[in-house]
Design a protein around this motif. Sequence first.
Motif, PDB file in Angstrom:
ATOM      1  N   GLU A 107      -3.638   1.448  33.413  1.00  0.00           N
ATOM      2  CA  GLU A 107      -2.884   1.607  32.161  1.00  0.00           C
ATOM      3  C   GLU A 107      -3.892   1.848  31.034  1.00  0.00           C
ATOM      4  O   GLU A 107      -4.931   1.214  30.990  1.00  0.00           O
ATOM      5  CB  GLU A 107      -2.059   0.360  31.788  1.00  0.00           C
ATOM      6  CG  GLU A 107      -1.256  -0.279  32.882  1.00  0.00           C
ATOM      7  CD  GLU A 107      -2.100  -1.279  33.651  1.00  0.00           C
ATOM      8  OE1 GLU A 107      -2.432  -2.316  33.077  1.00  0.00           O
ATOM      9  OE2 GLU A 107      -2.420  -0.996  34.820  1.00  0.00           O
ATOM     10  N   LYS A 161     -10.770   9.851  27.252  1.00  0.00           N
ATOM     11  CA  LYS A 161      -9.468   9.777  26.569  1.00  0.00           C
ATOM     12  C   LYS A 161      -8.440  10.676  27.252  1.00  0.00           C
ATOM     13  O   LYS A 161      -7.331  10.842  26.771  1.00  0.00           O
ATOM     14  CB  LYS A 161      -9.605  10.249  25.116  1.00  0.00           C
ATOM     15  CG  LYS A 161     -10.655   9.541  24.298  1.00  0.00           C
ATOM     16  CD  LYS A 161     -10.775  10.217  22.930  1.00  0.00           C
ATOM     17  CE  LYS A 161     -12.134   9.948  22.326  1.00  0.00           C
ATOM     18  NZ  LYS A 161     -12.406  10.697  21.120  1.00  0.00           N
ATOM     19  N   CYS A 216      -5.898   1.717  27.585  1.00  0.00           N
ATOM     20  CA  CYS A 216      -6.289   0.552  26.787  1.00  0.00           C
ATOM     21  C   CYS A 216      -6.018   0.846  25.318  1.00  0.00           C
ATOM     22  O   CYS A 216      -6.042   2.001  24.895  1.00  0.00           O
ATOM     23  CB  CYS A 216      -7.769   0.278  27.026  1.00  0.00           C
ATOM     24  SG  CYS A 216      -8.401  -1.153  26.150  1.00  0.00           S
ATOM     25  N   LYS A 217      -5.808  -0.192  24.557  1.00  0.00           N
ATOM     26  CA  LYS A 217      -5.533  -0.026  23.122  1.00  0.00           C
ATOM     27  C   LYS A 217      -6.698   0.623  22.362  1.00  0.00           C
ATOM     28  O   LYS A 217      -6.525   1.127  21.257  1.00  0.00           O
ATOM     29  CB  LYS A 217      -5.205  -1.384  22.490  1.00  0.00           C
ATOM     30  CG  LYS A 217      -3.755  -1.797  22.725  1.00  0.00           C
ATOM     31  CD  LYS A 217      -3.396  -3.050  21.940  1.00  0.00           C
ATOM     32  CE  LYS A 217      -3.736  -4.288  22.759  1.00  0.00           C
ATOM     33  NZ  LYS A 217      -3.416  -5.557  22.111  1.00  0.00           N
ATOM     34  N   CYS A 218      -7.878   0.601  22.967  1.00  0.00           N
ATOM     35  CA  CYS A 218      -9.036   1.196  22.289  1.00  0.00           C
ATOM     36  C   CYS A 218      -9.006   2.724  22.388  1.00  0.00           C
ATOM     37  O   CYS A 218      -9.847   3.393  21.796  1.00  0.00           O
ATOM     38  CB  CYS A 218     -10.334   0.665  22.885  1.00  0.00           C
ATOM     39  SG  CYS A 218     -10.666   1.270  24.551  1.00  0.00           S
ATOM     40  N   GLY A 219      -8.051   3.276  23.147  1.00  0.00           N
ATOM     41  CA  GLY A 219      -7.956   4.729  23.254  1.00  0.00           C
ATOM     42  C   GLY A 219      -8.538   5.278  24.549  1.00  0.00           C
ATOM     43  O   GLY A 219      -8.397   6.455  24.857  1.00  0.00           O
ATOM     44  N   ARG A 220      -9.194   4.408  25.311  1.00  0.00           N
ATOM     45  CA  ARG A 220      -9.753   4.873  26.592  1.00  0.00           C
ATOM     46  C   ARG A 220      -8.680   4.850  27.672  1.00  0.00           C
ATOM     47  O   ARG A 220      -7.909   3.896  27.765  1.00  0.00           O
ATOM     48  CB  ARG A 220     -10.949   4.009  27.003  1.00  0.00           C
ATOM     49  CG  ARG A 220     -12.174   4.257  26.127  1.00  0.00           C
ATOM     50  CD  ARG A 220     -13.324   3.317  26.450  1.00  0.00           C
ATOM     51  NE  ARG A 220     -14.452   3.586  25.565  1.00  0.00           N
ATOM     52  CZ  ARG A 220     -14.551   3.113  24.326  1.00  0.00           C
ATOM     53  NH1 ARG A 220     -13.601   2.349  23.837  1.00  0.00           N
ATOM     54  NH2 ARG A 220     -15.587   3.421  23.566  1.00  0.00           N
ATOM     55  N   THR A 221      -8.669   5.920  28.465  1.00  0.00           N
ATOM     56  CA  THR A 221      -7.676   6.025  29.533  1.00  0.00           C
ATOM     57  C   THR A 221      -8.315   5.919  30.910  1.00  0.00           C
ATOM     58  O   THR A 221      -7.625   5.902  31.918  1.00  0.00           O
ATOM     59  CB  THR A 221      -6.949   7.382  29.449  1.00  0.00           C
ATOM     60  OG1 THR A 221      -7.971   8.391  29.356  1.00  0.00           O
ATOM     61  CG2 THR A 221      -6.042   7.465  28.244  1.00  0.00           C
ATOM     62  N   CYS A 243     -14.226  -3.440  26.040  1.00  0.00           N
ATOM     63  CA  CYS A 243     -14.122  -3.144  24.616  1.00  0.00           C
ATOM     64  C   CYS A 243     -13.631  -4.421  23.932  1.00  0.00           C
ATOM     65  O   CYS A 243     -13.531  -5.462  24.570  1.00  0.00           O
ATOM     66  CB  CYS A 243     -13.147  -1.995  24.393  1.00  0.00           C
ATOM     67  SG  CYS A 243     -11.463  -2.462  24.849  1.00  0.00           S
ATOM     68  N   HIS A 256     -14.619  -0.829  31.156  1.00  0.00           N
ATOM     69  CA  HIS A 256     -14.242   0.592  31.183  1.00  0.00           C
ATOM     70  C   HIS A 256     -15.196   1.409  32.049  1.00  0.00           C
ATOM     71  O   HIS A 256     -16.409   1.247  31.984  1.00  0.00           O
ATOM     72  CB  HIS A 256     -14.262   1.152  29.753  1.00  0.00           C
ATOM     73  CG  HIS A 256     -13.072   0.737  28.945  1.00  0.00           C
ATOM     74  ND1 HIS A 256     -11.823   1.268  29.159  1.00  0.00           N
ATOM     75  CD2 HIS A 256     -12.931  -0.166  27.941  1.00  0.00           C
ATOM     76  CE1 HIS A 256     -10.967   0.717  28.303  1.00  0.00           C
ATOM     77  NE2 HIS A 256     -11.620  -0.159  27.557  1.00  0.00           N
ATOM     78  N   TYR A 262     -10.816  -5.434  23.284  1.00  0.00           N
ATOM     79  CA  TYR A 262      -9.560  -5.997  23.791  1.00  0.00           C
ATOM     80  C   TYR A 262      -9.760  -6.852  25.048  1.00  0.00           C
ATOM     81  O   TYR A 262      -8.838  -7.552  25.471  1.00  0.00           O
ATOM     82  CB  TYR A 262      -8.524  -4.883  24.009  1.00  0.00           C
ATOM     83  CG  TYR A 262      -8.189  -4.218  22.700  1.00  0.00           C
ATOM     84  CD1 TYR A 262      -7.388  -4.870  21.771  1.00  0.00           C
ATOM     85  CD2 TYR A 262      -8.739  -2.981  22.359  1.00  0.00           C
ATOM     86  CE1 TYR A 262      -7.121  -4.299  20.527  1.00  0.00           C
ATOM     87  CE2 TYR A 262      -8.483  -2.403  21.123  1.00  0.00           C
ATOM     88  CZ  TYR A 262      -7.671  -3.067  20.213  1.00  0.00           C
ATOM     89  OH  TYR A 262      -7.415  -2.514  18.987  1.00  0.00           O
TER      90      TYR A 262
END
Length: 432
Positions: A310, A8, A312-317, A251, A258, A253
């Motif tokens: 970029e 994150k 991800c909406k799941c919170g992973r960077t 994930c 990831h 999305y």
Amino acid sequence: MFFPEIEKKPKEEIKKFQESKISATLSYLKNNSKFYAELFSTNALDLNSIKTIEDLSRIPFTTKDDVQANNDNFICVDKLKIIDYVTTSGTLGDPVIVPLTDKDLERLAYNEAISFFCTGGDEHETYQLTATIDRRFMAGLAYFLGARKLGAGIIRVGSGIPELQWDTVKKIKPTALIAVPSFLLKMIDYAEQHGIDYKNSSIKKAICIGEPLRNDDFSFNSLGKRIKEKWDIQLYSTYASTEMAAEFTECEYGIGGHHHPELLIAEFVDIDGKPVNDGEAGELVITNLDLEGMPLLRFRTGDICRHYYEPCKCGRTSLRIGPIIGRRQHMIKYKGTTLYPPALYDILDNIEGIVNYIVEVYTNDIGTDEILIRVGCAKVKENLEKEIKDHFRARLRAAPTVVFENPQTITKLQFPEIGRKAIKFFDNRKGL
Ligand SMILES: [Zn+2]
């Protein structure tokens, strides 16, 4: 616990974290791997000066051929420390023996637990493993260990036998399948033929392995679409290899696998080994972190994909990789475009009336690549050749030569050895 803090963090922080592991990784290899000790000394590398991911580019790549030719010299531990032996699938050349220590098995379990978690899995999940856990494969073992670590349930049904798969679903009510996507189609077929109400079964998702499910833009490819049209469960793509002993997992999305930065350093390079930009297609090069048995340094996987940064909406960077576009060795230069066999398969899989096929590539008189597609067809309907060519022109701007054959003839070519995976690509180019 299964969503590592590092995944994150901002990109720069992830990079620093990975770089903090470089020095220990290099000295471990120097002290324990005959191959790398020799590589470092032959190239007169000053390991103390290699501190950043960019610095790694001073170290030559490790190729599959290197590992095949010097398997023993890559092994870093004494036999006493080795618990499990796996081999690579050997689709190109001889399989390589990869030993795993107790610590490596723990790392594998961790990798799979956080990957399952990434697909929304937790202790409430019951996985049905429809892939083999033996035959020297790493994957099945990883799934078992990962599920155990996560506190989830797992049923080791093994590969094939749709009847046993559905019997298991009925009796134990698992929530997720771990499966090769084309096997999901076989399970659907079986269910339809035997009146099994699969759409209302306990299965809510499938962790898909071994075959790509998505196109370059993350929409479902033909295979993904065919499954979703029949059975609207959540499909998760994964990408893993024995050499990585780690996985890239989508994930919910579905916009790429990831990366787990604590397990490996990923680089993406062009055909000359130079880094490619974000979003450009490049070959994945990996350096294992904290692996004991047979860690690899700047290993060229041969797999071409795009990578994205970029968040991800799941919170992973952490970075994400797109679907595998193809293998570097299989790159075809065809009438001004660069393409890989999976793009051809995706077109052929989508045309009704095609039972099976093989794709042959050869060098023509002027020294460039030609493609011949041998299509297995029980009854060639009128205009099928034109239809096939139109599909190719629409997608690739050029149409290869198409010949029709008896489906049995194609099956024989696809399976020269019993029990192996179907071969769909035949590379007859000169100089290979
Ligand atoms: Zn995500």
